[in-house]
Write a protein that holds these residues in place. Structure first.
Motif, PDB file in Angstrom:
ATOM      1  N   SER A 115       0.758  -1.086  -0.002  1.00  0.00           N
ATOM      2  CA  SER A 115      -0.245   0.164   0.008  1.00  0.00           C
ATOM      3  C   SER A 115       0.981   1.308  -0.158  1.00  0.00           C
ATOM      4  CB  SER A 115      -0.908  -0.021   1.278  1.00  0.00           C
ATOM      5  OG  SER A 115      -1.542   1.230   1.344  1.00  0.00           O
ATOM      6  N   PRO A 116       0.447   2.320  -0.672  1.00  0.00           N
ATOM      7  CA  PRO A 116       1.323   3.393  -0.672  1.00  0.00           C
ATOM      8  C   PRO A 116       1.107   4.502   0.672  1.00  0.00           C
ATOM      9  CG  PRO A 116      -0.805   3.867  -2.213  1.00  0.00           C
ATOM     10  CD  PRO A 116      -0.550   2.448  -1.738  1.00  0.00           C
ATOM     11  N   ASP A 117       0.215   3.775   1.287  1.00  0.00           N
ATOM     12  CA  ASP A 117      -0.171   4.548   2.733  1.00  0.00           C
ATOM     13  C   ASP A 117       0.665   3.920   3.832  1.00  0.00           C
ATOM     14  OD1 ASP A 117      -1.029   5.792   5.028  1.00  0.00           O
ATOM     15  OD2 ASP A 117      -3.208   5.292   4.634  1.00  0.00           O
ATOM     16  N   PRO A 118       1.796   4.548   4.281  1.00  0.00           N
ATOM     17  CA  PRO A 118       2.307   4.134   5.407  1.00  0.00           C
ATOM     18  C   PRO A 118       1.575   3.309   6.533  1.00  0.00           C
ATOM     19  CG  PRO A 118       3.378   6.095   4.635  1.00  0.00           C
ATOM     20  CD  PRO A 118       2.106   6.068   3.981  1.00  0.00           C
ATOM     21  N   ARG A 119       0.360   4.087   6.985  1.00  0.00           N
ATOM     22  CA  ARG A 119      -0.177   3.701   8.019  1.00  0.00           C
ATOM     23  C   ARG A 119      -0.936   2.391   7.594  1.00  0.00           C
ATOM     24  NH1 ARG A 119      -3.487   9.214   8.664  1.00  0.00           N
ATOM     25  NH2 ARG A 119      -3.338   8.914   6.268  1.00  0.00           N
ATOM     26  N   ALA A 120      -1.195   2.438   6.392  1.00  0.00           N
ATOM     27  CA  ALA A 120      -1.873   1.036   5.726  1.00  0.00           C
ATOM     28  C   ALA A 120      -0.910  -0.142   6.009  1.00  0.00           C
ATOM     29  CB  ALA A 120      -2.562   1.367   4.537  1.00  0.00           C
ATOM     30  N   ARG A 121       0.247   0.198   5.561  1.00  0.00           N
ATOM     31  CA  ARG A 121       1.243  -1.024   5.539  1.00  0.00           C
ATOM     32  C   ARG A 121       1.404  -1.434   7.267  1.00  0.00           C
ATOM     33  NH1 ARG A 121       3.805   2.343   1.796  1.00  0.00           N
ATOM     34  NH2 ARG A 121       5.449   3.058   3.481  1.00  0.00           N
ATOM     35  N   GLU A 122       1.534  -0.450   7.911  1.00  0.00           N
ATOM     36  CA  GLU A 122       1.520  -0.664   9.297  1.00  0.00           C
ATOM     37  C   GLU A 122       0.505  -1.761   9.810  1.00  0.00           C
ATOM     38  OE1 GLU A 122       2.127   1.355  13.792  1.00  0.00           O
ATOM     39  OE2 GLU A 122       2.860   2.534  11.754  1.00  0.00           O
ATOM     40  N   ARG A 123      -0.843  -1.233   9.414  1.00  0.00           N
ATOM     41  CA  ARG A 123      -1.967  -2.064   9.959  1.00  0.00           C
ATOM     42  C   ARG A 123      -1.860  -3.556   9.234  1.00  0.00           C
ATOM     43  NH1 ARG A 123      -4.863   2.865   8.775  1.00  0.00           N
ATOM     44  NH2 ARG A 123      -5.305   2.099   6.663  1.00  0.00           N
ATOM     45  N   TRP A 124      -1.378  -3.579   8.155  1.00  0.00           N
ATOM     46  CA  TRP A 124      -1.068  -4.937   7.432  1.00  0.00           C
ATOM     47  C   TRP A 124      -0.358  -5.886   8.161  1.00  0.00           C
ATOM     48  CZ3 TRP A 124       3.917  -5.721   5.300  1.00  0.00           C
ATOM     49  CH2 TRP A 124       4.025  -7.264   4.881  1.00  0.00           C
ATOM     50  N   LEU A 125       1.016  -5.072   8.577  1.00  0.00           N
ATOM     51  CA  LEU A 125       2.001  -5.848   9.404  1.00  0.00           C
ATOM     52  C   LEU A 125       1.453  -6.408  10.633  1.00  0.00           C
ATOM     53  CD1 LEU A 125       5.090  -6.828   8.840  1.00  0.00           C
ATOM     54  CD2 LEU A 125       5.733  -4.683   9.870  1.00  0.00           C
ATOM     55  N   ARG A 126       0.874  -5.277  11.361  1.00  0.00           N
ATOM     56  CA  ARG A 126       0.493  -5.721  12.679  1.00  0.00           C
ATOM     57  C   ARG A 126      -0.460  -6.843  12.877  1.00  0.00           C
ATOM     58  NH1 ARG A 126       2.147  -2.394  16.579  1.00  0.00           N
ATOM     59  NH2 ARG A 126       2.906  -0.380  16.351  1.00  0.00           N
ATOM     60  N   GLY A 127      -1.465  -6.810  11.613  1.00  0.00           N
ATOM     61  CA  GLY A 127      -2.443  -7.871  11.544  1.00  0.00           C
ATOM     62  C   GLY A 127      -1.902  -9.166  11.036  1.00  0.00           C
ATOM     63  N   ALA A 128      -0.730  -9.006  10.509  1.00  0.00           N
ATOM     64  CA  ALA A 128      -0.099 -10.231  10.114  1.00  0.00           C
ATOM     65  C   ALA A 128       0.511 -11.023  11.439  1.00  0.00           C
ATOM     66  CB  ALA A 128       1.173 -10.076   9.180  1.00  0.00           C
ATOM     67  N   TYR A 129       0.462 -10.534  12.455  1.00  0.00           N
ATOM     68  CA  TYR A 129       1.072 -11.176  13.645  1.00  0.00           C
ATOM     69  C   TYR A 129       0.434 -11.116  14.861  1.00  0.00           C
ATOM     70  CZ  TYR A 129       5.786 -11.449  11.289  1.00  0.00           C
ATOM     71  OH  TYR A 129       6.619 -11.801  10.530  1.00  0.00           O
ATOM     72  N   GLU A 130      -0.930 -10.923  14.420  1.00  0.00           N
ATOM     73  CA  GLU A 130      -2.264 -10.950  15.394  1.00  0.00           C
ATOM     74  C   GLU A 130      -2.311 -12.739  15.684  1.00  0.00           C
ATOM     75  OE1 GLU A 130      -5.441  -9.041  14.487  1.00  0.00           O
ATOM     76  OE2 GLU A 130      -4.751  -7.020  14.909  1.00  0.00           O
ATOM     77  N   ASP A 131      -2.816 -13.238  16.759  1.00  0.00           N
ATOM     78  CA  ASP A 131      -2.944 -14.840  16.839  1.00  0.00           C
ATOM     79  C   ASP A 131      -4.398 -14.995  16.361  1.00  0.00           C
ATOM     80  OD1 ASP A 131      -2.716 -17.496  17.403  1.00  0.00           O
ATOM     81  OD2 ASP A 131      -3.360 -17.154  19.405  1.00  0.00           O
ATOM     82  N   ALA A 132      -4.616 -14.770  14.938  1.00  0.00           N
ATOM     83  CA  ALA A 132      -5.973 -14.931  14.340  1.00  0.00           C
ATOM     84  C   ALA A 132      -5.704 -15.648  12.943  1.00  0.00           C
ATOM     85  CB  ALA A 132      -6.626 -13.371  14.488  1.00  0.00           C
ATOM     86  N   PRO A 133      -6.836 -16.273  12.457  1.00  0.00           N
ATOM     87  CA  PRO A 133      -6.656 -16.741  11.153  1.00  0.00           C
ATOM     88  C   PRO A 133      -6.940 -15.476  10.126  1.00  0.00           C
ATOM     89  CG  PRO A 133      -9.048 -17.017  12.143  1.00  0.00           C
ATOM     90  CD  PRO A 133      -8.139 -16.595  13.189  1.00  0.00           C
ATOM     91  N   LEU A 134      -6.404 -15.515   9.080  1.00  0.00           N
ATOM     92  CA  LEU A 134      -6.381 -14.627   7.964  1.00  0.00           C
ATOM     93  C   LEU A 134      -7.060 -14.996   6.712  1.00  0.00           C
ATOM     94  CD1 LEU A 134      -2.945 -12.853   8.527  1.00  0.00           C
ATOM     95  CD2 LEU A 134      -5.134 -12.052   9.508  1.00  0.00           C
ATOM     96  N   ALA A 135      -7.841 -14.569   6.105  1.00  0.00           N
ATOM     97  CA  ALA A 135      -8.541 -14.984   4.946  1.00  0.00           C
ATOM     98  C   ALA A 135      -7.582 -14.379   3.839  1.00  0.00           C
ATOM     99  CB  ALA A 135      -9.844 -14.242   4.745  1.00  0.00           C
ATOM    100  N   THR A 136      -7.074 -15.312   2.972  1.00  0.00           N
ATOM    101  CA  THR A 136      -6.123 -14.837   2.077  1.00  0.00           C
ATOM    102  C   THR A 136      -6.766 -15.030   0.657  1.00  0.00           C
ATOM    103  OG1 THR A 136      -5.289 -17.184   2.054  1.00  0.00           O
ATOM    104  CG2 THR A 136      -4.114 -15.409   3.518  1.00  0.00           C
ATOM    105  N   ARG A 137      -7.717 -15.880   0.406  1.00  0.00           N
ATOM    106  CA  ARG A 137      -8.096 -16.117  -0.873  1.00  0.00           C
ATOM    107  C   ARG A 137      -9.653 -16.002  -0.946  1.00  0.00           C
ATOM    108  NH1 ARG A 137      -5.234 -16.903  -5.492  1.00  0.00           N
ATOM    109  NH2 ARG A 137      -3.356 -17.427  -4.093  1.00  0.00           N
ATOM    110  N   LEU A 138     -10.265 -15.287  -1.746  1.00  0.00           N
ATOM    111  CA  LEU A 138     -11.749 -15.453  -1.965  1.00  0.00           C
ATOM    112  C   LEU A 138     -12.217 -15.628  -3.237  1.00  0.00           C
ATOM    113  CD1 LEU A 138     -12.660 -11.965   0.098  1.00  0.00           C
ATOM    114  CD2 LEU A 138     -12.783 -14.173   0.979  1.00  0.00           C
ATOM    115  N   ARG A 139     -13.391 -16.266  -3.292  1.00  0.00           N
ATOM    116  CA  ARG A 139     -13.692 -16.479  -4.489  1.00  0.00           C
ATOM    117  C   ARG A 139     -15.609 -16.184  -4.621  1.00  0.00           C
ATOM    118  NH1 ARG A 139     -12.322 -21.655  -6.213  1.00  0.00           N
ATOM    119  NH2 ARG A 139     -10.273 -20.451  -6.940  1.00  0.00           N
ATOM    120  N   ASP A 140     -15.938 -15.300  -5.193  1.00  0.00           N
ATOM    121  CA  ASP A 140     -17.407 -14.801  -5.321  1.00  0.00           C
ATOM    122  C   ASP A 140     -17.949 -14.527  -3.976  1.00  0.00           C
ATOM    123  OD1 ASP A 140     -17.698 -15.388  -8.089  1.00  0.00           O
ATOM    124  OD2 ASP A 140     -17.932 -17.335  -7.706  1.00  0.00           O
TER     125      ASP A 140
END
Length: 329
Positions: free
Chosen positions: A68-93
């Motif tokens: 993301s060109p937004d530094p704050r959005a990149r930080e949210r992405w990175l923090r979320g990647a290390y939460e103890d939670a499942p992450l949806a990585t691929r959607l179809r319809d």
């Protein structure tokens, strides 16, 4: 602030977030039975395996990504990647078809797999490649790990993520229900997708004494393989919810009519487990009567037996010889 400084900030944040995740998993007790997994989770960078993911938002999903060109959005992405939670990585319809599992559940499953040095491991469901990287790191030999997924898009992205993190296990495109015979025999098989029964092909690709760990009926079944046609084991205490195994045609689960079940029990987690385990063999009222009679049994009282010679698989409560047994369908 220049791009290099931003990258360093993200690298520092990733290291801090990963250390926090490891402390959280450790506090959960997930790897108490095999603490060697702590070092693997400390070493393998989860964010490299989820360059983007989706989080629930009003009306659907919001995409978070590391470019993301937004530094704050990149930080949210990175923090979320290390939460103890499942992450949806691929959607179809709008439907989830692939995800990165909750790290503490991954740690629990890997510890319960009881991997030993030199074991050959088959993973069913490549996902992002993160689990395969953890296995490769633990075993110290990429060639001991094979991961398979039905969809070329998934295996190709998993291969790229693994290479970016410095790991090169065998990544195979194919139906996980058929295993990967050309890489057999295996000492361990771990599935990261929900099954309705145990594929016979897996047993034939296992060494005697091999261990199979797989999600089934909202639980985790741990089987010991006796030979190419026989396996048996019990469920773990842990609940587990994964996307279904895709590939060979499997019956669609129907919606159970729970009208006769007392309302306060209809969504009871252990009762829903029994409903899933006995779907097609017990109606909900029969299942409820049994569940009440047996004092609302925990998952670890249930087990599964696979008898390939007779082409039979059955679930059981307390004893594989009965009196409570149900064919898997």
């Amino acid at each position: 602030m220049g791009a290099a400084a931003l990258d360093k900030d993200l690298d520092d944040l990733a290291a801090t977030a990963r250390a926090a995740l490891v402390r959280e998993i450790d506090a959960s007790g997930a790897w108490d039975d095999d603490p060697v997994w702590q070092e693997a989770f400390e070493a393998v960078p989860r964010h490299l395996f989820v360059p983007y993911y989706y989080v629930g938002a009003v009306g659907g999903y919001e995409r978070r990504w590391g470019e993301s060109p937004d530094p704050r959005a990149r930080e949210r992405w990175l923090r979320g990647a290390y939460e103890d939670a499942p992450l949806a990585t691929r959607l179809r319809d709008g439907e989830l078809v692939s995800s990165s599992s909750q790290p503490s559940l991954m740690a629990k499953m890997l510890a319960e797999l009881r991997v030993e040095d030199g074991n050959r491991v088959l993973e069913i469901g490549a996902g992002t490649g993160y689990n395969a990287a953890l296995l490769a790191h633990r075993l110290g030999d990429d060639d001991l790990v094979t991961t398979v997924d039905l969809e070329p898009e998934i295996t190709e992205s998993a291969r790229q993520h693994l290479a970016a993190a410095g790991y090169h296990p065998a990544v195979v495109t194919g139906d996980g229900a058929r295993g990967v015979p050309e890489r057999a025999p295996y000492d361990r098989i771990i599935a990261t997708c929900t099954l309705t029964s145990i594929p016979q092909a897996w047993l034939a690709q296992c060494s005697p004494g091999a261990r199979i760990l797989a999600p089934l009926a909202t639980g985790l079944i741990a089987l010991t393989v006796q030979d190419a046609t026989h396996a048996e084991g019990r469920f773990l205490h842990t609940p587990a919810y994964f996307v279904p195994l895709r590939g060979e045609t499997r019956p669609e689960p129907g919606t159970a009519d729970l009208g006769a079940i007392p309302r306060r029990f209809r969504d009871h987690e252990l009762f829903r487990f029994l409903l899933a385990l006995t779907r097609g063999t017990l109606d909900p009222q029969e299942a409820f009567t049994l569940w009440e009679r047996e004092d609302q049994p925990q998952r670890e009282r249930y087990g599964i037996t696979v008898n390939g010679e007779q082409e039979q698989q059955w679930a059981w409560l307390d004893d594989p010889e009965g009196p409570y047994i149900w064919p898997l369908r």
